[in-house]
Write a protein that holds these residues in place. Structure first.
Motif, PDB file in Angstrom:
ATOM      1  N   ARG A 161      54.222  41.460  64.652  1.00 55.64           N
ATOM      2  CA  ARG A 161      53.290  42.384  63.994  1.00 55.64           C
ATOM      3  C   ARG A 161      53.611  43.787  64.462  1.00 55.64           C
ATOM      4  N   LEU A 162      53.975  44.622  63.487  1.00 56.33           N
ATOM      5  CA  LEU A 162      54.406  45.986  63.806  1.00 56.33           C
ATOM      6  C   LEU A 162      53.447  46.995  63.189  1.00 56.33           C
ATOM      7  N   GLY A 163      53.244  48.090  63.871  1.00 54.30           N
ATOM      8  CA  GLY A 163      52.461  49.188  63.297  1.00 54.30           C
ATOM      9  C   GLY A 163      53.392  50.319  62.927  1.00 54.30           C
ATOM     10  N   LEU A 164      53.101  50.982  61.813  1.00 52.44           N
ATOM     11  CA  LEU A 164      53.896  52.132  61.384  1.00 52.44           C
ATOM     12  C   LEU A 164      52.943  53.321  61.400  1.00 52.44           C
ATOM     13  N   PHE A 165      53.130  54.205  62.383  1.00 51.67           N
ATOM     14  CA  PHE A 165      52.165  55.291  62.596  1.00 51.67           C
ATOM     15  C   PHE A 165      52.756  56.618  62.146  1.00 51.67           C
ATOM     16  N   ALA A 166      52.002  57.346  61.308  1.00 48.73           N
ATOM     17  CA  ALA A 166      52.530  58.643  60.850  1.00 48.73           C
ATOM     18  C   ALA A 166      51.431  59.473  60.215  1.00 48.73           C
ATOM     19  N   GLY A 167      51.698  60.775  60.137  1.00 47.44           N
ATOM     20  CA  GLY A 167      50.808  61.666  59.408  1.00 47.44           C
ATOM     21  C   GLY A 167      50.987  61.449  57.913  1.00 47.44           C
ATOM     22  N   ILE A 190      52.122  42.387  49.530  1.00 45.27           N
ATOM     23  CA  ILE A 190      51.826  43.785  49.849  1.00 45.27           C
ATOM     24  C   ILE A 190      50.363  44.089  49.531  1.00 45.27           C
ATOM     25  N   ALA A 191      49.633  44.607  50.531  1.00 45.87           N
ATOM     26  CA  ALA A 191      48.250  45.043  50.294  1.00 45.87           C
ATOM     27  C   ALA A 191      48.281  46.547  50.107  1.00 45.87           C
ATOM     28  N   MET A 192      47.845  47.025  48.960  1.00 47.45           N
ATOM     29  CA  MET A 192      47.775  48.474  48.748  1.00 47.45           C
ATOM     30  C   MET A 192      46.297  48.857  48.748  1.00 47.45           C
ATOM     31  N   VAL A 193      45.846  49.341  49.909  1.00 45.60           N
ATOM     32  CA  VAL A 193      44.422  49.629  50.103  1.00 45.60           C
ATOM     33  C   VAL A 193      44.162  51.107  49.866  1.00 45.60           C
ATOM     34  N   GLY A 194      43.398  51.409  48.847  1.00 48.21           N
ATOM     35  CA  GLY A 194      42.976  52.797  48.624  1.00 48.21           C
ATOM     36  C   GLY A 194      44.089  53.751  48.245  1.00 48.21           C
ATOM     37  N   GLU A 195      45.186  53.228  47.653  1.00 42.37           N
ATOM     38  CA  GLU A 195      46.254  54.117  47.158  1.00 42.37           C
ATOM     39  C   GLU A 195      45.786  54.786  45.871  1.00 42.37           C
ATOM     40  N   ILE A 258      45.945  50.603  57.128  1.00 40.94           N
ATOM     41  CA  ILE A 258      44.833  50.104  57.940  1.00 40.94           C
ATOM     42  C   ILE A 258      43.780  51.208  58.120  1.00 40.94           C
ATOM     43  N   THR A 259      44.208  52.467  58.057  1.00 40.12           N
ATOM     44  CA  THR A 259      43.241  53.560  58.178  1.00 40.12           C
ATOM     45  C   THR A 259      42.260  53.527  57.007  1.00 40.12           C
ATOM     46  N   ARG A 260      42.805  53.306  55.801  1.00 40.25           N
ATOM     47  CA  ARG A 260      41.908  53.259  54.641  1.00 40.25           C
ATOM     48  C   ARG A 260      41.040  52.006  54.687  1.00 40.25           C
ATOM     49  N   LEU A 261      41.573  50.931  55.273  1.00 43.47           N
ATOM     50  CA  LEU A 261      40.766  49.720  55.453  1.00 43.47           C
ATOM     51  C   LEU A 261      39.608  50.024  56.404  1.00 43.47           C
ATOM     52  N   ALA A 262      39.900  50.718  57.506  1.00 43.65           N
ATOM     53  CA  ALA A 262      38.853  51.056  58.486  1.00 43.65           C
ATOM     54  C   ALA A 262      37.823  51.995  57.852  1.00 43.65           C
ATOM     55  N   ASP A 263      38.271  52.916  57.001  1.00 42.65           N
ATOM     56  CA  ASP A 263      37.340  53.829  56.328  1.00 42.65           C
ATOM     57  C   ASP A 263      36.407  53.042  55.398  1.00 42.65           C
ATOM     58  N   ALA A 264      36.980  52.051  54.680  1.00 41.49           N
ATOM     59  CA  ALA A 264      36.158  51.231  53.781  1.00 41.49           C
ATOM     60  C   ALA A 264      35.151  50.430  54.601  1.00 41.49           C
ATOM     61  N   THR A 311      50.444  49.959  58.225  1.00 40.29           N
ATOM     62  CA  THR A 311      50.612  51.406  58.381  1.00 40.29           C
ATOM     63  C   THR A 311      49.294  52.042  58.834  1.00 40.29           C
ATOM     64  N   VAL A 312      49.424  53.074  59.631  1.00 39.07           N
ATOM     65  CA  VAL A 312      48.257  53.799  60.128  1.00 39.07           C
ATOM     66  C   VAL A 312      48.501  55.292  59.964  1.00 39.07           C
ATOM     67  N   LEU A 313      47.503  55.947  59.402  1.00 41.22           N
ATOM     68  CA  LEU A 313      47.610  57.392  59.218  1.00 41.22           C
ATOM     69  C   LEU A 313      47.118  58.052  60.498  1.00 41.22           C
ATOM     70  N   VAL A 314      47.980  58.797  61.180  1.00 38.60           N
ATOM     71  CA  VAL A 314      47.539  59.474  62.395  1.00 38.60           C
ATOM     72  C   VAL A 314      47.726  60.974  62.219  1.00 38.60           C
ATOM     73  N   ALA A 315      46.631  61.706  62.329  1.00 37.62           N
ATOM     74  CA  ALA A 315      46.724  63.153  62.146  1.00 37.62           C
ATOM     75  C   ALA A 315      47.496  63.743  63.312  1.00 37.62           C
ATOM     76  N   GLY A 316      48.524  64.515  63.027  1.00 37.96           N
ATOM     77  CA  GLY A 316      49.311  65.164  64.086  1.00 37.96           C
ATOM     78  C   GLY A 316      49.920  64.175  65.051  1.00 37.96           C
ATOM     79  N   SER A 317      50.302  62.967  64.566  1.00 38.43           N
ATOM     80  CA  SER A 317      50.892  61.905  65.409  1.00 38.43           C
ATOM     81  C   SER A 317      50.037  61.614  66.643  1.00 38.43           C
TER      82      SER A 317
END
Ligand SMILES: Nc1ncnc2c1ncn2[C@@H]1O[C@H](COP(=O)(O)OP(=O)(O)OP(=O)(O)O)[C@@H](O)[C@H]1O
Ligand SMILES: [Mg+2]
Length: 458
Positions: A161-167, A190-195, A258-264, A311-317
């Motif tokens: 299980r890998l995480g892909l972290f980026a702005g 593929i899960a496309m959450v909140g695209e 996963i960020t959009r999943l957490a927001d939901a 994938t995880v959206l991270v502001a400013g890494s």
């Protein structure tokens, strides 16, 4: 083929209840429907069917007391009023089928590509349980990813299980698409959450294309869909992945994001009365994310494995950001993308030094591990001296390790960008060439030339 279709129809008939409890809306408040008459039958997370002026809509139960339940509907509240009928459907389930490969579905298992779709014969709860950690296998063998950097410096193994972290806009979806096309797997989910809506279509038609879709199931809930549907999207994709894993298949699950999943989840939990405390997220966010991730991973017995990339959206890494922080604890590795690397046009914009695959050292031979360590050492030495080198303060010859790093760096940088590869052996061979003094990097800023100029100027 006809028989499969008939079995599927029978499955639908068998799993359809002939009767279900019905209640009525008694109030509408804070975006929720308050329904009377169902409290004695309802369980948290159950689905309901709401009569609307245009037909019906579904909703999810987010709160229960002894008199009433609160429902978060999948549709806007317009047109709903006191007395509207609400039927209890029970726990959210999905019956995946092998014929779903090549299709785009919503979290209810309904087609989004305007073609008929039949459910399978075995409904599964969306909130499935992770396998017993004592009986599941350990991480498996190294996968061929088709991409140099993932074949060598950041290997991916079966069940990892890998995480892909980026702005935002740094290249998460592009890396996922490249892996979806090239990694060795029997089925890709593929899960496309909140695209955005157009992104899903573009992904299917342009990015994956018919060849990529031939082994892929996409579960999508775009940003305009309700929070309950967006959260269920990730659960539904995991349920589809489990269906194929249980048949012994090697499954690649990609979840964006996963960020959009957490927001939901936050939206649902807050409307159920939970307060946001974990740096902006309700406390149940951590268990929701970790349970989901634990469902992926190696299988047991005759099962296949679910290799997963989230994938995880991270502001400013910012890796301390709450969702990144929760996720990192359950992952077997993380890949960090850096905006500065993307800005200088090097894609994929992977920051190798800040990325880790916990499949190492087992996923590589002794010689391969040595090459990986050498590459990291060179990149580290260059990064530590980078400011000095770029500002002209570094005098060539004053540190042998930095001199070597200056020569190797352009080749290594180009190596990470070098996307396609035949197999791991070929990838390691080109990694080894980065340290071969006779092989020159072809990129601008060739290290030998840089050192020579530096020496001349001093
Ligand atoms: N490997 C690549 N090669 C060339 N360009 C790329 C690559 N990866 C990303 N890009 C560029 O970066 C842009 C954004 O990429 P992408 O949509 O993958 O980012 P993202 O991190 O998923 O964005 P978002 O946060 O909006 O979801 C692309 O449109 C493209 O211009
Ligand atoms: Mg994206």
């Amino acid at each position: 083929m006809a028989q499969v279709g008939f079995e599927n129809v029978l499955g639908v008939v068998e799993t359809t209840s002939v009767s279900c409890p019905v209640g009525r809306i008694i109030a509408i408040e804070d975006g929720r429907l308050i329904v009377g008459g169902l409290s004695q039958f309802a369980a948290m997370g159950d689905l309901v069917r709401i009569q609307t002026p245009d037909g019906f809509a579904r909703g999810e139960i987010v709160r229960i007391d002894d008199q009433k339940i609160a429902v978060l509907p999948d549709v806007p509240l317009e047109g709903l009023g006191i007395g509207v009928r609400v039927a209890l459907l029970g726990a959210a389930k999905l019956a995946p089928d092998d014929t779903w490969i090549g299709r785009v579905i919503d979290p209810y298992g309904e087609p989004l590509d305007n073609k008929p779709l039949l459910p399978g014969t075995m409904p599964r709860r969306l909130t499935g349980k992770p396998l017993n950690p004592t009986t599941r296998r350990g991480l498996g063998t190294r996968l061929e990813t088709g991409l140099c950097v993932f074949n060598t410096l950041l290997p991916i193994v079966r069940g990892q299980r890998l995480g892909l972290f980026a702005g935002s806009g740094v290249g998460k979806s592009t890396i996922m698409a490249m892996l979806a096309q090239r990694i060795s797997a029997d089925v890709v989910v593929i899960a496309m959450v909140g695209e955005r809506g157009r992104e899903v279509r573009e992904f299917v038609e342009r990015v994956l294309g018919p060849q990529g879709m031939a082994r892929t199931v996409i579960v999508a809930a775009t940003s305009d869909r309700s929070a309950a549907l967006r959260r269920r999207c990730a659960l539904a994709a995991m349920t589809v992945a489990e269906h194929f894993r249980d048949q012994g298949k090697q499954v690649l699950l990609l979840a964006d994001s996963i960020t959009r999943l957490a927001d939901a989840h936050r939206e649902i939990a807050v409307s159920g009365g939970e307060s946001a405390s974990l740096r902006g997220y309700p406390p149940t966010t951590a268990s929701m994310i970790t349970t989901l991730c634990e469902r992926a991973g190696p299988g047991e017995g005759q099962m296949g494995d679910i290799t997963a990339i989230f994938t995880v959206l991270v502001a400013g890494s910012d890796m301390e950001e709450p969702v990144a922080d929760i996720l990192r604890g359950v992952l077997d590795g993380h890949v960090v993308l850096d905006r500065r690397i993307a800005e200088r046009g090097r894609f994929p914009a992977i920051d190798v030094l800040r990325s880790v695959s916990r499949a190492l050292p087992l996923a590589a031979t002794e010689a391969e591990n040595k090459l990986i360590a050498e590459a990291r050492r060179m990149l580290g030495a260059y990064e530590r001296a980078e400011l000095m080198i770029q500002s002209g303060l570094y005098a060539a010859g004053s540190d042998a390790a930095i001199d070597a790093a200056i020569i190797a760096w352009p080749k290594l940088d180009q190596f990470v960008a070098q996307r396609e590869t035949q197999n791991s052996e070929a990838s390691f061979a080109s990694l080894a060439q980065c340290f071969d003094a006779k092989s020159k990097g072809t990129q601008k800023g060739n290290g030998d030339a840089a050192l020579a100029t530096m020496a001349q100027n001093q």
